[in-house]
Write a protein that holds these residues in place. Structure first.
Motif, short mmCIF file in Angstrom:
data_model
loop_
_atom_site.label_atom_id
_atom_site.label_comp_id
_atom_site.label_asym_id
_atom_site.label_seq_id
_atom_site.Cartn_x
_atom_site.Cartn_y
_atom_site.Cartn_z
N ASP A 76 0.86 -1.19 0.00
CA ASP A 76 0.00 0.00 0.00
C ASP A 76 0.90 1.24 0.00
O ASP A 76 1.29 1.74 -1.06
CB ASP A 76 -0.93 -0.07 1.21
CG ASP A 76 -1.90 1.08 1.27
OD1 ASP A 76 -2.14 1.73 0.24
OD2 ASP A 76 -2.44 1.37 2.36
N THR A 77 1.30 1.72 1.18
CA THR A 77 2.22 2.88 1.23
C THR A 77 3.67 2.45 1.01
O THR A 77 4.53 3.28 0.80
CB THR A 77 2.14 3.58 2.59
OG1 THR A 77 2.64 2.69 3.59
CG2 THR A 77 0.73 4.01 2.92
N ARG A 78 3.95 1.16 1.12
CA ARG A 78 5.28 0.55 0.97
C ARG A 78 6.12 0.66 2.25
O ARG A 78 7.26 0.18 2.30
CB ARG A 78 6.01 1.18 -0.22
CG ARG A 78 7.16 0.36 -0.76
CD ARG A 78 7.50 0.70 -2.18
NE ARG A 78 6.66 -0.03 -3.11
CZ ARG A 78 6.69 0.13 -4.43
NH1 ARG A 78 7.55 0.98 -4.96
NH2 ARG A 78 5.90 -0.57 -5.21
N THR B 198 5.77 -0.81 5.15
CA THR B 198 6.01 -2.11 5.79
C THR B 198 7.12 -2.87 5.07
O THR B 198 8.03 -3.41 5.69
CB THR B 198 4.71 -2.94 5.79
OG1 THR B 198 3.70 -2.19 6.47
CG2 THR B 198 4.90 -4.27 6.47
N LYS C 92 -0.73 -1.65 -4.93
CA LYS C 92 -1.63 -0.54 -5.25
C LYS C 92 -0.86 0.51 -6.05
O LYS C 92 0.21 0.97 -5.60
CB LYS C 92 -2.18 0.08 -3.98
CG LYS C 92 -3.09 -0.85 -3.21
CD LYS C 92 -3.84 -0.10 -2.13
CE LYS C 92 -4.42 -1.06 -1.12
NZ LYS C 92 -5.06 -0.39 0.00
N TRP D 134 -9.71 -0.30 -1.29
CA TRP D 134 -9.50 -1.12 -0.09
C TRP D 134 -9.79 -2.57 -0.45
O TRP D 134 -10.90 -2.89 -0.90
CB TRP D 134 -10.37 -0.67 1.09
CG TRP D 134 -9.99 -1.44 2.31
CD1 TRP D 134 -10.64 -2.52 2.84
CD2 TRP D 134 -8.81 -1.24 3.11
NE1 TRP D 134 -9.94 -3.00 3.94
CE2 TRP D 134 -8.81 -2.23 4.13
CE3 TRP D 134 -7.74 -0.33 3.08
CZ2 TRP D 134 -7.82 -2.32 5.09
CZ3 TRP D 134 -6.75 -0.44 4.06
CH2 TRP D 134 -6.79 -1.42 5.04
N LEU D 135 -8.79 -3.42 -0.27
CA LEU D 135 -8.94 -4.84 -0.60
C LEU D 135 -9.47 -5.59 0.62
O LEU D 135 -8.91 -5.46 1.71
CB LEU D 135 -7.59 -5.40 -1.04
CG LEU D 135 -7.04 -4.75 -2.32
CD1 LEU D 135 -5.53 -4.76 -2.34
CD2 LEU D 135 -7.60 -5.45 -3.54
N GLU E 267 -10.13 -12.31 6.42
CA GLU E 267 -10.69 -11.33 7.36
C GLU E 267 -12.22 -11.49 7.47
O GLU E 267 -12.85 -10.81 8.27
CB GLU E 267 -10.39 -9.91 6.88
CG GLU E 267 -8.91 -9.58 6.86
CD GLU E 267 -8.56 -8.36 6.01
OE1 GLU E 267 -7.45 -7.84 6.17
OE2 GLU E 267 -9.39 -7.93 5.19
P1 5GP Z 1 1.84 -0.48 3.82
O1 5GP Z 1 1.06 0.80 3.86
O2 5GP Z 1 2.96 -0.45 4.79
O3 5GP Z 1 2.28 -0.83 2.42
O4 5GP Z 1 0.84 -1.62 4.28
C1 5GP Z 1 0.63 -1.83 5.65
C2 5GP Z 1 -0.37 -2.90 5.92
O5 5GP Z 1 -1.66 -2.31 5.85
C3 5GP Z 1 -0.44 -4.09 4.98
O6 5GP Z 1 0.49 -5.10 5.27
C4 5GP Z 1 -1.85 -4.56 5.26
O7 5GP Z 1 -1.88 -5.37 6.41
C5 5GP Z 1 -2.59 -3.27 5.53
N1 5GP Z 1 -3.28 -2.85 4.31
C6 5GP Z 1 -2.94 -1.88 3.45
N2 5GP Z 1 -3.84 -1.77 2.46
C7 5GP Z 1 -4.77 -2.72 2.69
C8 5GP Z 1 -5.97 -3.13 2.01
O8 5GP Z 1 -6.37 -2.60 0.97
N3 5GP Z 1 -6.67 -4.13 2.58
C9 5GP Z 1 -6.29 -4.75 3.73
N4 5GP Z 1 -7.06 -5.72 4.18
N5 5GP Z 1 -5.18 -4.41 4.40
C10 5GP Z 1 -4.42 -3.40 3.88
#
Ligand code: 5GP
Length: 203
Positions: free
Chosen positions: A111-113, A115, A156, A180-181, A186
């Motif tokens: 998503d934001t990358r 993680t 994304k 939003w997936l 879940e």
């Molecule tokens: P990041 O923003 O660091 O890339 O993602 C952080 C975490 O947010 C992901 O590992 C996931 O658990 C959660 N996340 C981000 N986008 C989504 C989404 O669209 N759906 C779900 N279920 N979780 C998400």
């Protein structure tokens, strides 16, 4: 309103199936590092396809747990630096597991990358710590032999808040809009979830 996209177990299984031959050809991992909890199911499924394609024994799956901490307005810079928090990590021999191997980090969504960026940089620190315990003459070759790659089921297409190295092997099952997936693991009512996924596909 945030648009939702419901994804079924079968959707995920099939995305992983179509992506794995490329991963086997271009990266051929020795170890899977699943980011929990969303990376657990994808890593397990990927192992099935990797085993079939490479005819190797089942790969080890290591697990790490990360949680994204959303800073509130006015959060100080040092806290922002820790936006991702560890809830679980590799054992005391983390670096030893990783050194000399091709390690594929697996998560469900980029998503934001933040993680993925955190996971990669922390695992690389574990490698560097381990290298310090090895004879100096061997370090450069071991560092060279240690590779990281990333697989996510969904990426994304959006501006990212953290960057990964441009040459890092990066594989995504699918690239989606900034929706939003909703993942099947879940869902409380899996049949209802699958019905919503079928309705999403008709849109
Ligand atoms: P990041 O923003 O660091 O890339 O993602 C952080 C975490 O947010 C992901 O590992 C996931 O658990 C959660 N996340 C981000 N986008 C989504 C989404 O669209 N759906 C779900 N279920 N979780 C998400």
């Amino acid at each position: 309103m945030v648009q939702h996209l419901h994804v079924t177990y079968n959707d995920i299984h099939n995305l992983i199936r179509s992506c794995t031959p490329q991963i086997a050809a271009e990266f051929n991992p020795d170890l899977l590092v699943a980011i929990g909890g969303g990376g657990f199911f994808p890593a397990r499924v990927m192992r099935t396809f990797l085993r079939e394609i490479t005819e190797h024994k089942a790969l080890q799956i290591q697990a790490i747990g990360l949680s994204l901490y959303e800073p509130v307005e006015g959060t100080s810079a040092d806290v922002i630096g820790q936006e991702v928090i560890r809830t679980q990590w590799l054992g005391p021999n983390a670096g030893r597991l990783l050194v000399g191997r091709k390690n594929l980090i697996v998560d469900e969504v980029d998503d934001t990358r933040k993680t993925l960026h955190y996971a990669l940089s922390e695992l690389q620190k574990d490698v560097e710590e381990e290298l310090l315990t090895r004879p100096e003459s061997e370090r450069a070759a071991l560092r060279e032999a240690t590779k990281f790659g990333i697989f996510v089921v969904h990426n994304k297409a959006k501006g990212k808040l953290a960057q990964l190295p441009a040459d890092l092997p990066y594989f995504a099952g699918a690239t989606v809009d900034d929706v939003w997936l909703d993942y099947p693991w879940e869902a409380m009512d899996i049949e209802g979830h699958d019905a919503l996924a079928a309705a999403d596909k008709k849109l």
